[in-house]
Design a protein around this motif. Sequence first.
Motif, PDB file in Angstrom:
ATOM      1  N   LEU A 202     -17.981   3.574  -5.942  1.00  0.00           N
ATOM      2  CA  LEU A 202     -17.032   2.814  -5.680  1.00  0.00           C
ATOM      3  C   LEU A 202     -16.237   3.206  -4.398  1.00  0.00           C
ATOM      4  O   LEU A 202     -15.893   2.177  -3.545  1.00  0.00           O
ATOM      5  CB  LEU A 202     -15.821   2.879  -6.895  1.00  0.00           C
ATOM      6  N   LYS A 203     -16.256   4.574  -4.269  1.00  0.00           N
ATOM      7  CA  LYS A 203     -15.608   4.945  -2.753  1.00  0.00           C
ATOM      8  C   LYS A 203     -16.540   4.746  -1.735  1.00  0.00           C
ATOM      9  O   LYS A 203     -15.984   4.431  -0.536  1.00  0.00           O
ATOM     10  CB  LYS A 203     -15.539   6.705  -3.231  1.00  0.00           C
ATOM     11  N   THR A 204     -17.771   4.463  -1.782  1.00  0.00           N
ATOM     12  CA  THR A 204     -18.778   4.010  -0.853  1.00  0.00           C
ATOM     13  C   THR A 204     -18.686   2.827  -0.323  1.00  0.00           C
ATOM     14  O   THR A 204     -18.554   2.214   0.457  1.00  0.00           O
ATOM     15  CB  THR A 204     -20.395   4.555  -1.042  1.00  0.00           C
ATOM     16  N   GLU A 205     -18.676   1.971  -1.529  1.00  0.00           N
ATOM     17  CA  GLU A 205     -18.593   0.364  -1.360  1.00  0.00           C
ATOM     18  C   GLU A 205     -17.325  -0.093  -1.105  1.00  0.00           C
ATOM     19  O   GLU A 205     -17.193  -1.180  -0.416  1.00  0.00           O
ATOM     20  CB  GLU A 205     -19.083  -0.392  -2.686  1.00  0.00           C
ATOM     21  N   HIS A 206     -16.310   0.468  -1.295  1.00  0.00           N
ATOM     22  CA  HIS A 206     -14.938  -0.026  -0.948  1.00  0.00           C
ATOM     23  C   HIS A 206     -14.184   1.117  -0.112  1.00  0.00           C
ATOM     24  O   HIS A 206     -12.987   1.566  -0.469  1.00  0.00           O
ATOM     25  CB  HIS A 206     -14.083  -0.024  -2.478  1.00  0.00           C
ATOM     26  N   ASP A 208     -12.593   0.047   2.742  1.00  0.00           N
ATOM     27  CA  ASP A 208     -11.485  -0.467   3.103  1.00  0.00           C
ATOM     28  C   ASP A 208     -10.716  -1.138   1.678  1.00  0.00           C
ATOM     29  O   ASP A 208     -10.133  -2.216   2.032  1.00  0.00           O
ATOM     30  CB  ASP A 208     -11.821  -1.509   4.027  1.00  0.00           C
ATOM     31  N   HIS A 209     -10.728  -0.177   0.646  1.00  0.00           N
ATOM     32  CA  HIS A 209     -10.298  -0.893  -0.463  1.00  0.00           C
ATOM     33  C   HIS A 209      -8.672  -1.064  -0.412  1.00  0.00           C
ATOM     34  O   HIS A 209      -8.021  -0.176   0.443  1.00  0.00           O
ATOM     35  CB  HIS A 209     -10.631   0.289  -1.502  1.00  0.00           C
ATOM     36  N   THR A 210      -8.390  -1.836  -1.330  1.00  0.00           N
ATOM     37  CA  THR A 210      -6.645  -1.987  -1.315  1.00  0.00           C
ATOM     38  C   THR A 210      -5.962  -0.993  -2.171  1.00  0.00           C
ATOM     39  O   THR A 210      -6.685   0.021  -2.581  1.00  0.00           O
ATOM     40  CB  THR A 210      -6.558  -3.390  -2.283  1.00  0.00           C
ATOM     41  N   THR A 211      -4.783  -0.949  -2.031  1.00  0.00           N
ATOM     42  CA  THR A 211      -4.016   0.175  -2.594  1.00  0.00           C
ATOM     43  C   THR A 211      -4.237   0.336  -4.025  1.00  0.00           C
ATOM     44  O   THR A 211      -4.219   1.665  -4.643  1.00  0.00           O
ATOM     45  CB  THR A 211      -2.524   0.140  -2.394  1.00  0.00           C
ATOM     46  N   MET A 212      -4.385  -0.735  -4.818  1.00  0.00           N
ATOM     47  CA  MET A 212      -4.515  -0.595  -6.063  1.00  0.00           C
ATOM     48  C   MET A 212      -5.870   0.229  -6.489  1.00  0.00           C
ATOM     49  O   MET A 212      -6.018   0.537  -7.575  1.00  0.00           O
ATOM     50  CB  MET A 212      -4.534  -2.051  -6.932  1.00  0.00           C
ATOM     51  N   THR A 213      -6.860  -0.477  -5.916  1.00  0.00           N
ATOM     52  CA  THR A 213      -8.323   0.280  -5.951  1.00  0.00           C
ATOM     53  C   THR A 213      -8.121   1.707  -5.603  1.00  0.00           C
ATOM     54  O   THR A 213      -8.632   2.419  -6.476  1.00  0.00           O
ATOM     55  CB  THR A 213      -9.291  -0.390  -4.930  1.00  0.00           C
ATOM     56  N   ALA A 214      -7.644   2.252  -4.658  1.00  0.00           N
ATOM     57  CA  ALA A 214      -7.312   3.606  -4.393  1.00  0.00           C
ATOM     58  C   ALA A 214      -6.682   4.267  -5.334  1.00  0.00           C
ATOM     59  O   ALA A 214      -7.107   5.219  -5.906  1.00  0.00           O
ATOM     60  CB  ALA A 214      -6.639   3.596  -2.818  1.00  0.00           C
ATOM     61  N   ALA A 216      -6.791   3.484  -8.709  1.00  0.00           N
ATOM     62  CA  ALA A 216      -7.443   3.548  -9.727  1.00  0.00           C
ATOM     63  C   ALA A 216      -8.497   4.511  -9.700  1.00  0.00           C
ATOM     64  O   ALA A 216      -8.804   5.446 -10.334  1.00  0.00           O
ATOM     65  CB  ALA A 216      -8.096   1.920  -9.930  1.00  0.00           C
ATOM     66  N   ILE A 217      -9.221   4.638  -8.109  1.00  0.00           N
ATOM     67  CA  ILE A 217     -10.082   5.644  -8.352  1.00  0.00           C
ATOM     68  C   ILE A 217      -9.572   6.943  -8.334  1.00  0.00           C
ATOM     69  O   ILE A 217     -10.279   8.068  -8.853  1.00  0.00           O
ATOM     70  CB  ILE A 217     -10.710   5.366  -6.564  1.00  0.00           C
ATOM     71  N   GLN A 218      -8.256   7.301  -7.670  1.00  0.00           N
ATOM     72  CA  GLN A 218      -7.626   8.578  -7.810  1.00  0.00           C
ATOM     73  C   GLN A 218      -7.580   9.039  -9.283  1.00  0.00           C
ATOM     74  O   GLN A 218      -7.669  10.025  -9.707  1.00  0.00           O
ATOM     75  CB  GLN A 218      -6.130   8.575  -7.050  1.00  0.00           C
ATOM     76  N   GLU A 219      -6.962   8.193 -10.037  1.00  0.00           N
ATOM     77  CA  GLU A 219      -6.895   8.318 -11.522  1.00  0.00           C
ATOM     78  C   GLU A 219      -7.960   8.441 -12.259  1.00  0.00           C
ATOM     79  O   GLU A 219      -8.217   9.298 -13.261  1.00  0.00           O
ATOM     80  CB  GLU A 219      -6.021   6.942 -12.064  1.00  0.00           C
ATOM     81  N   MET A 220      -9.109   7.880 -11.881  1.00  0.00           N
ATOM     82  CA  MET A 220     -10.329   8.079 -12.450  1.00  0.00           C
ATOM     83  C   MET A 220     -10.806   9.772 -12.112  1.00  0.00           C
ATOM     84  O   MET A 220     -11.603  10.246 -12.943  1.00  0.00           O
ATOM     85  CB  MET A 220     -11.415   6.970 -12.212  1.00  0.00           C
TER      86      MET A 220
END
Length: 399
Positions: A202-206, A208-214, A216-220
């Motif tokens: 997810l970190k590689t493919e996104h 330029d991810h949005t704030t919500m995605t960021a 989500a990744i941090q929480e994961m």
Amino acid sequence: MIGRFFISKTYNKCYGFLIVLLIVIMTIFTFKGLVEQLKQKEEKNIKNYIQALELFITSKVTDNKVRLFLLDIILSNQTMPIVVVDKEKKMRIYKNIPTYRVNQKNLERTLKYMKSIYEPTKLNPSEKALYIYYENYSFLDKLRFYSIILIFILVLFSFYSYWYLYTLKKAEKDHLWVGMSKETAHQIGTPLSALIGWVELLKTEHKDHTTMTAIAIQEMEKDIKRLEYIAERFSKIGSQPELSYQNIVKVTKQIIEYLKHRISANIHFQFESNKEKILVPLNEILYGWAIENVLKNSVDAMRNKGTISVKVTDKKDKVEIDIKDQGKGMPPSKFRRIFEAGYSTKKGGWGYGLPLTKRIIEKYHPKGKIFVDNSGKTKGTTTRIIFHLDPQNQYSTLF
């Protein structure tokens, strides 16, 4: 379910022990009955022998055939010890008894002992009367002695069986803890590896991810780290963990801070320590797990509402950690039971949280101890953890 199976298995072993114990007790009573029968038979033989000897010596019987028969009875005695003395207690005849017992030095003692068993028989009323002293033959006395040995063996057997069952139960508990911990660590490890891979993807493919995605990744990533921490806890149960000197005040505070954000907002913590830095040999991961278990148990007892007080006290030779809640409390009869595997006061509970805590504190930390210090309906429950320190260790406390 596992707890119930373990308890059922232990009860089956106890039943087996009781059956063996019953067999041993029955054997002893059977043996005792056999000895009693032999004693009665021996007393009857003694009576017949004394009568035959009396008739033969006093010449009350003149028929030669009868006298030969009496003589045969007398000569057939190859076991019963007898001593014949006159009224001055001078020895005349003795049979089936060692010479040293009837010499001049020991004769009086021998006669006294025989008299304590059977009253001597007087052969004739004349001035030249003879007295027959006798006792049971040695084999009968040995049988009585053997019954005492059997009772002693029974006592030893009981102690050994108790020790064996205790050791077996302890070994089964150890095996159960290690097996459950290894399997849990393995089961967590497999999906955890996959989650780590998915997060990296997810970190590689996104990029330029949005704030919500960021977010989500941090929480994961936080949850993955937490899962790694839990897996490490379980892996350490299956082996002897390493200990290092840790500031128990700081470690305990960190655990409380961690739990504050993961339990009800109606739970309030009060922390107190008489020193800011107390060094104790700990495995920080396992100690944290143990404290969490006690605190969560207190939260459940208070039904997610109330105050939990944690107090760390340095007493030079030991460190005490008191965890006090405002729950409904418990009777003294449950102070120890709550630390037994499979026992739970909560409906649907497995009863492995506090037993695991006890194992961590007392098995993996030398001189560690955990117990319920006091409890009651109006004063809640205070659980105390003690780590005894080496008074020779000058680094046990540090400022």
